[in-house]
Design an enzyme around this catalytic site. Structure first.
Site, PDB file in Angstrom:
ATOM      1  CB  THR A  39      -0.933  -0.001   1.226  1.00  0.00           C
ATOM      2  OG1 THR A  39      -1.764  -1.166   1.177  1.00  0.00           O
ATOM      3  CG2 THR A  39      -1.811   1.241   1.239  1.00  0.00           C
ATOM      4  CG  HIS A  42      -0.445   0.249  -4.524  1.00  0.00           C
ATOM      5  ND1 HIS A  42      -0.027  -0.096  -5.799  1.00  0.00           N
ATOM      6  CD2 HIS A  42      -0.926  -0.893  -3.970  1.00  0.00           C
ATOM      7  CE1 HIS A  42      -0.248  -1.380  -6.003  1.00  0.00           C
ATOM      8  NE2 HIS A  42      -0.792  -1.882  -4.910  1.00  0.00           N
ATOM      9  CG  HIS A  60      -0.458   0.423   7.432  1.00  0.00           C
ATOM     10  ND1 HIS A  60      -0.161   0.869   6.167  1.00  0.00           N
ATOM     11  CD2 HIS A  60      -0.636  -0.913   7.328  1.00  0.00           C
ATOM     12  CE1 HIS A  60      -0.152  -0.151   5.333  1.00  0.00           C
ATOM     13  NE2 HIS A  60      -0.431  -1.253   6.014  1.00  0.00           N
ATOM     14  CD  GLU A  61       3.428  -3.671   7.006  1.00  0.00           C
ATOM     15  OE1 GLU A  61       2.773  -4.108   6.044  1.00  0.00           O
ATOM     16  OE2 GLU A  61       4.658  -3.895   7.154  1.00  0.00           O
ATOM     17  CB  CYS A  90     -17.988   5.428  11.496  1.00  0.00           C
ATOM     18  SG  CYS A  90     -19.272   4.189  11.097  1.00  0.00           S
ATOM     19  CB  CYS A  93     -21.630   1.936   9.241  1.00  0.00           C
ATOM     20  SG  CYS A  93     -20.233   0.821   9.552  1.00  0.00           S
ATOM     21  CB  CYS A  96     -19.626  -0.103  13.341  1.00  0.00           C
ATOM     22  SG  CYS A  96     -18.139   0.548  12.536  1.00  0.00           S
ATOM     23  CB  CYS A 104     -15.981   0.633   9.564  1.00  0.00           C
ATOM     24  SG  CYS A 104     -16.703   2.272   9.584  1.00  0.00           S
TER      25      CYS A 104
END
Length: 337
Positions: A39, A42, A60-61, A90, A93, A96, A104
């Site tokens: 990601t 990308h 994020h890792e 959130c 939804c 969730c 989500c």
């Protein structure tokens, strides 16, 4: 603090900034290591510009140590070693409200939709924090997030001891899926065409097949005495992978779609009909997946740490990303934050 920012057009800048004090329900983590994943590549290539915005802090890792704790946070203390599960749902939804907040409808994937971990300090919701053993190596702990992806994939498959599993794609996630499947007691083979990845998998004790040299369907039929595999994990995100994934599983076998397809791909639906094959989507991870991933990485019985093929300073992120397109022998690169 130091942070790296994606500026667009494959340009990374290194900037100085100020730590963000945690709000009542947040903690600030001093980031030790942040892994680079597909990601992030990308984003670097500009494929996700409309989503991430610019400038943007990727990552994020990660692993780190709690540096500050908000006033309403309990169960977490300054000095705790932790990893971050970078999902901020959130809460309102359908997903969730029905126990599926990891998918989500309005999910904030931290490090993609908002700034991420490639900085010295990252302030995040306390709900995203998982404590790890205090004696756990923080380099290895940076693998928890991708291992949790693999755990979720295997959990979605219903794989059990003695099952036979085919993993299409031998990149970092494919290797991790294979290792996690082995930890569940399955017999596993990876289908891959890259010679380095084939050798890497073999060194980890994973059986392999090169589909350019041996027909994958024929190979699996021989391996399973004509029955077919119990599960196929399609991790390559490739057109050939999509075409063959339904052909290698047994009657009422399962195909778990792990790879991300940016464009529609052809799938052999007739084979799904003939054998009543189940096609299962798998995205990110749930809390339970993170807990098992922490346990697996901490014990390291399956040599997850061998996937770390390079560690470099955060300030070298530009050079690292520039070189990853042509690096055919890398697995998991960590930046030291």
């Amino acid at each position: 603090m130091t942070a790296t920012r994606y500026e667009g057009n494959k340009k990374i800048s290194v900037v100085e900034g100020c730590k963000k004090a945690p709000k009542a329900n947040e903690v600030t983590v001093e980031i030790a290591y942040s892994g680079i994943c597909g990601t992030d590549l990308h984003i670097f290539h500009g494929v996700m510009d409309e989503r991430v915005g610019k400038p943007h802090i990727m990552g994020h890792e990660c692993s780190g140590v709690i540096e500050a704790v908000g006033s309403d946070v309990s169960g977490l203390s300054i000095g705790d070693k932790v990893v971050v599960r970078p999902l901020d749902p959130c809460g309102a939804c359908y997903a969730c409200q029905h126990g599926m907040s990891h998918i989500c409808y309005n999910l904030n994937f931290m490090g993609v939709d908002t700034d991420g971990s490639m900085q010295s300090y990252w302030t995040v919701p306390a709900s995203t924090i998982h404590k790890i053993p205090q004696d756990m190596d923080l380099k290895n702990a940076a693998l928890v997030e991708p291992v949790a992806v693999a755990v979720h994939d295997v959990n979605r498959s219903g794989l059990k001891a003695g099952d036979k599993a085919v993993v299409i794609g031998g990149g970092p996630i494919g290797i991790l899926v294979a290792l996690v499947a082995k930890s569940f007691g399955a017999d596993v083979v990876i289908s891959e065409i890259n010679p380095f990845r084939l050798g890497f998998a073999k060194d980890l004790g994973i059986d392999t097949v090169n589909p350019t040299e041996k027909d994958l369907v024929t190979y699996v039929n021989t391996w399973t005495d004509g029955v077919g595999a119990d599960v196929c994990f399609e991790v390559s995100g490739s057109k050939p992978g999509a075409m063959v994934m339904t052909e290698v599983v047994k009657t009422r076998g399962k195909v778990v779609l792990v790879g991300i397809y940016g464009q529609p791909a052809e799938v052999n639906l007739k084979q799904m009909w003939l054998r009543e094959v189940e096609l299962i989507g798998a995205r990110v991870y749930e809390d339970i997946d993170y807990d098992l991933a922490i346990d697996l990485v901490a014990k390291n019985d399956y040599s997850f740490d061998k996937l770390i093929t390079k560690v470099a300073p955060l300030e070298e992120l530009q050079d690292i990303l520039d070189g990853m397109d042509t690096d055919q022998q890398g697995m998991k690169v960590l930046v030291k934050c």
